[in-house]
Scaffold this motif. Structure first.
Motif, mmCIF file in Angstrom:
data_model
loop_
_atom_site.group_PDB
_atom_site.id
_atom_site.type_symbol
_atom_site.label_atom_id
_atom_site.label_comp_id
_atom_site.label_asym_id
_atom_site.label_seq_id
_atom_site.Cartn_x
_atom_site.Cartn_y
_atom_site.Cartn_z
ATOM 1 N N LEU A 190 12.895 -17.877 -11.167
ATOM 2 C CA LEU A 190 13.350 -18.724 -12.272
ATOM 3 C C LEU A 190 12.242 -18.951 -13.298
ATOM 4 O O LEU A 190 12.420 -18.711 -14.494
ATOM 5 C CB LEU A 190 13.836 -20.064 -11.719
ATOM 6 N N THR B 172 13.253 -25.717 -21.138
ATOM 7 C CA THR B 172 14.315 -24.779 -20.760
ATOM 8 C C THR B 172 15.052 -25.194 -19.493
ATOM 9 O O THR B 172 16.281 -25.087 -19.419
ATOM 10 C CB THR B 172 13.724 -23.370 -20.553
ATOM 11 N N TYR B 173 14.328 -25.681 -18.488
ATOM 12 C CA TYR B 173 14.932 -25.861 -17.174
ATOM 13 C C TYR B 173 15.081 -27.299 -16.692
ATOM 14 O O TYR B 173 15.609 -27.521 -15.604
ATOM 15 C CB TYR B 173 14.141 -25.070 -16.133
ATOM 16 N N ASN B 174 14.623 -28.282 -17.442
ATOM 17 C CA ASN B 174 14.873 -29.669 -17.041
ATOM 18 C C ASN B 174 16.365 -29.952 -17.179
ATOM 19 O O ASN B 174 16.929 -29.842 -18.267
ATOM 20 C CB ASN B 174 14.073 -30.637 -17.904
ATOM 21 N N GLY B 175 17.037 -30.269 -16.078
ATOM 22 C CA GLY B 175 18.482 -30.464 -16.088
ATOM 23 C C GLY B 175 19.250 -29.195 -15.769
ATOM 24 O O GLY B 175 20.483 -29.181 -15.821
ATOM 25 N N HIS B 176 18.532 -28.143 -15.404
ATOM 26 C CA HIS B 176 19.157 -26.855 -15.071
ATOM 27 C C HIS B 176 19.773 -26.926 -13.676
ATOM 28 O O HIS B 176 19.284 -27.617 -12.790
ATOM 29 C CB HIS B 176 18.088 -25.754 -15.135
ATOM 30 N N SER B 177 20.874 -26.186 -13.462
ATOM 31 C CA SER B 177 21.519 -26.133 -12.154
ATOM 32 C C SER B 177 20.989 -24.934 -11.385
ATOM 33 O O SER B 177 21.120 -23.795 -11.824
ATOM 34 C CB SER B 177 23.038 -26.016 -12.313
ATOM 35 N N LEU B 178 20.380 -25.205 -10.238
ATOM 36 C CA LEU B 178 19.826 -24.163 -9.379
ATOM 37 C C LEU B 178 20.410 -24.318 -7.977
ATOM 38 O O LEU B 178 20.276 -25.371 -7.360
ATOM 39 C CB LEU B 178 18.298 -24.270 -9.324
ATOM 40 N N VAL C 164 21.330 -29.941 -9.677
ATOM 41 C CA VAL C 164 20.672 -30.163 -10.960
ATOM 42 C C VAL C 164 19.230 -30.599 -10.710
ATOM 43 O O VAL C 164 18.983 -31.584 -10.006
ATOM 44 C CB VAL C 164 21.404 -31.238 -11.793
ATOM 45 N N THR D 157 15.149 -31.571 -11.822
ATOM 46 C CA THR D 157 14.333 -32.255 -12.821
ATOM 47 C C THR D 157 12.971 -31.570 -12.856
ATOM 48 O O THR D 157 12.344 -31.381 -11.812
ATOM 49 C CB THR D 157 14.147 -33.739 -12.461
#
Length: 286
Positions: A162, A220-226, A230, A232
């Motif tokens: 990621l 880019t990835y704060n709040g991204h679903s992995l 979700v 932080t």
């Protein structure tokens, strides 16, 4: 019929000698061990070459030869030291006498390279994202990120995949018993950690080579679903990271308190169910 003789690989033809396993089992065992080590080493070399190639493919290289101090370059085409190919650095100065550029890497080391072994790199996705963010690199506290809210199924490889799409990940040196680093930098593991893997709402950390990549990763990835959770993403050591760590500690503390209270209730129920006359005869520990 199986041929009982083996030839020592890697030696000139005139230096080769047959090994009879039945007559010299120790030499035969030694040959097998050396061959296994050689194959293992070759596998590691091939893996490093693949990693270098993958890094080069991620970079946007230019055909320009407009080298200048401060420009970002990547090392290519080295034959004697191929482990340096794919390394990203910054041009420091040009030595006219040696006809070589001094390139500084993120580790602080500097090496000299011919122009034909350097290629200019276009602005990376991290730099592009950083250019749209207010403030400059001086305001970025660290290149290390703290990630929370990870799903139990998340692995270190997931984090590497990621975050390496944003910028180059730093590597952690492998050290010997004396504390000195050993091996080549490309052989070191990525500076990516997953704390207590396999647990829901897990946490981890990622360290980039440069700070602008860290800022771009947060953007880019704060709040991204992995993996369905979700996450932080924030700077390691920042107020948000401290609060998240403290909240995690409080949660663990509450869990310990609940377990202790449950043990007390179990003991109380056990004491109430025990006949009083037995307690008087045998004592309280039956």
């Amino acid at each position: 019929q199986v041929w009982p003789f083996l030839l020592i690989a890697g030696l000139p033809l005139e230096a080769m000698a047959p090994i009879d396993a039945s007559k010299d089992p120790e030499a035969y065992a030694k040959y097998n061990k050396e061959r296994a080590e050689k194959l293992k080493k070759q596998k590691e070399v091939d893996k490093q070459a693949e990693e270098r190639e993958a890094r080069l493919n991620k970079l946007k290289l230019t055909g320009s030869k407009d080298f200048k101090v401060g420009a970002q370059v990547v090392v290519v085409g080295l034959q004697k030291n191929p482990e340096k190919n794919g390394s990203l650095g910054t041009l420091q100065n040009y030595n006219v006498e040696k006809e070589r550029w001094a390139v500084e890497f993120h580790t602080g080391s500097t090496n000299n390279f011919k122009t034909e072994n350097l290629q200019l790199v276009e602005s990376s996705p991290a730099e592009a994202a950083a250019s749209t963010t207010e403030g400059d690199e001086g305001e970025i506290p660290t290149s290390k990120l703290y990630i929370t809210g990870l799903a139990a199924a998340t692995t270190v490889e997931d984090l590497i995949k990621l975050f390496s799409s944003i910028g180059m990940l730093d590597r952690e040196p492998v050290r010997n018993a004396k504390g000195k680093s050993k091996g080549y930098q490309d052989e070191w593991p990525f500076a990516v950690k997953l704390y207590k893997p396999g647990q829901e709402n897990g946490d981890g950390s990622v360290n980039f080579v440069d700070k602008v990549a860290a800022r771009a990763a947060i953007k880019t990835y704060n709040g991204h679903s992995l993996k369905g959770s979700v996450i932080t993403v924030q700077y390691a050591g920042g107020e948000g990271a401290k609060e998240a760590a403290e909240a995690k500690m409080r949660k663990r503390s509450r869990s310990r308190d609940r377990l202790a209270e449950l043990d007390r209730l179990k003991k109380k129920l056990k004491d109430e169910e025990r006949p009083k006359e037995l307690a008087g005869i045998f004592g309280p520990d039956i």
